[in-house]
Design an enzyme around this catalytic site. Structure first.
Site, PDB file in Angstrom:
ATOM      1  N   CYS A 179       4.952  -0.752  -3.903  1.00 59.71           N
ATOM      2  CA  CYS A 179       4.431  -1.813  -3.034  1.00 59.71           C
ATOM      3  C   CYS A 179       5.385  -3.001  -3.002  1.00 59.71           C
ATOM      4  O   CYS A 179       5.339  -3.862  -3.878  1.00 59.71           O
ATOM      5  CB  CYS A 179       3.048  -2.238  -3.518  1.00 59.71           C
ATOM      6  SG  CYS A 179       2.377  -3.597  -2.562  1.00 59.71           S
TER       7      CYS A 179
ATOM      8  N   CYS B 203       3.749  -6.406  -2.892  1.00 54.75           N
ATOM      9  CA  CYS B 203       3.152  -6.870  -4.154  1.00 54.75           C
ATOM     10  C   CYS B 203       4.232  -7.357  -5.119  1.00 54.75           C
ATOM     11  O   CYS B 203       4.038  -8.334  -5.830  1.00 54.75           O
ATOM     12  CB  CYS B 203       2.403  -5.743  -4.868  1.00 54.75           C
ATOM     13  SG  CYS B 203       1.422  -4.693  -3.824  1.00 54.75           S
ATOM     14  N   ASP B 204       5.349  -6.653  -5.179  1.00 55.41           N
ATOM     15  CA  ASP B 204       6.293  -6.854  -6.279  1.00 55.41           C
ATOM     16  C   ASP B 204       7.657  -7.409  -5.863  1.00 55.41           C
ATOM     17  O   ASP B 204       8.482  -7.731  -6.724  1.00 55.41           O
ATOM     18  CB  ASP B 204       6.514  -5.513  -7.017  1.00 55.41           C
ATOM     19  CG  ASP B 204       5.208  -4.963  -7.576  1.00 55.41           C
ATOM     20  OD1 ASP B 204       4.344  -5.768  -7.958  1.00 55.41           O
ATOM     21  OD2 ASP B 204       5.038  -3.730  -7.613  1.00 55.41           O
TER      22      ASP B 204
END
Ligand code: NAP
Length: 280
Positions: free
Chosen positions: A104, A107-108
């Protein structure tokens, strides 16, 4: 009752801009779209329940659904459990999830400012993630196992035009290092044409190689195809009367928020007619 699962909002919740959902000429942020949909559904009486379905009994009605070890009964069911990220299955991949291995980018990505990033895949997701990650990383290398891309021309062209993005084609990943340091430090790559094997330094390793349908609790309970996608019996119907499908859990072709929303509408209409015909 909507059972939201362990990833409420699904893939949309880990998406940045959604550019192709009708009604938003400037695009809309994925989590914002999810929240809007939730509020809209609540306005019409939908209730949301946190929890995951582990088991179902569809052999009789009312159907029985096990949610976090508690059985619930329902007259009808719409399966809209979507699809989750696919992993490569490398020896060290799972050990380094959260330590440099990710599925992701949204997300990261921010953890890799001025670092070296690698994205695996040749589809639209890989291009989208490479473009997004190029905002953070010092360089982004897209590694793809073939020389032709599945990605749409516009997404591929955008990635190719980004000076921070490099491409390694006909290349596969053999493993990711370094478990002993509990962080990603590099990968072992192999050129599938020449057979050359080499190590390359990398800090962030992002998988973008497609998805697997979330149908585990339904194996043996409804008809699934060999890859685990629900087999549609037309409209939103499954082979079990009273059980319907919506979205990516059945759709391996279109897989867009708008097509999933349309499929949800179809399923809701079918449910309404089904319950009405049963005298409810
Ligand atoms: P996808 O189109 O299925 O592409 C997956 C990619 O991963 C392919 O290039 C595939 O290689 C590669 N791959 C699969 N398994 C692999 C393995 N074991 N090792 C190495 N490579 C592997 O999946 P996606 O990119 O997630 O896209 C899914 C759908 O969502 C598509 O319909 C796409 O158009 C859509 N999408 C749209 C947008 C947008 O419009 N903004 C953004 C993202 C996704 P091969 O090509 O060799 O099979």
């Amino acid at each position: 009752m909507v059972i939201v699962g362990h990833e409420p909002g699904g893939q949309l919740s880990i998406t940045t801009e959604v550019e192709n959902y009708p009604g938003f000429p400037e695009g809309i942020n994925g989590p914002e779209l999810v929240e809007n949909m939730k509020l809209q559904a609540e306005r019409f009486g939908a209730e949301f329940m946190w929890g995951s379905v582990s088991e179902v009994d569809l052999s009789q009605r009312p159907f029985r659904i096990n949610i976090d070890d508690e059985w619930h009964e329902t007259r009808t069911l719409i399966i809209a459990s979507g699809a989750s990220a696919r992993w490569l299955g490398l020896p060290n991949e799972q050990k380094l999830i959260g330590h440099g291995v990710s599925s992701c980018a949204t997300c990261d990505g921010a953890f890799y400012k001025e670092r070296k990033i690698m994205v695996i895949g040749g589809g639209d997701t890989a291009m989208e993630e490479a473009n997004f990650l190029a905002r953070f990383g010092s360089e982004v290398t897209v590694v793809h196992r073939r020389s032709e891309f599945r990605a749409s021309k516009i997404m591929l062209d955008r990635a190719r035009a980004n000076p921070k993005i490099k491409f390694l084609v006909n290349t596969v990943v053999e493993d990711v290092h370094d478990v002993s340091q509990s962080m990603v430090t590099g990968v072992k790559l192999r050129d599938v044409v020449t057979g050359r094997v080499w190590d390359q330094e990398v800090d962030g390793f992002f998988l973008a190689i497609g998805h697997i349908p979330n149908t585990k609790p339904f194996v043996g309970k409804i008809d699934l195809d060999p890859d685990g996608y629900i087999v549609s019996k037309g409209g939103a119907r499954t082979n079990v009367t009273g059980v319907f499908h919506a979205g990516d859990v059945q759709d391996r072709v279109y897989r867009q928020a708008v097509t999933a929303a349309g499929a949800g509408c179809m399923a809701a209409i079918e449910v309404e007619r089904f319950l009405e015909a049963e005298g409810h």
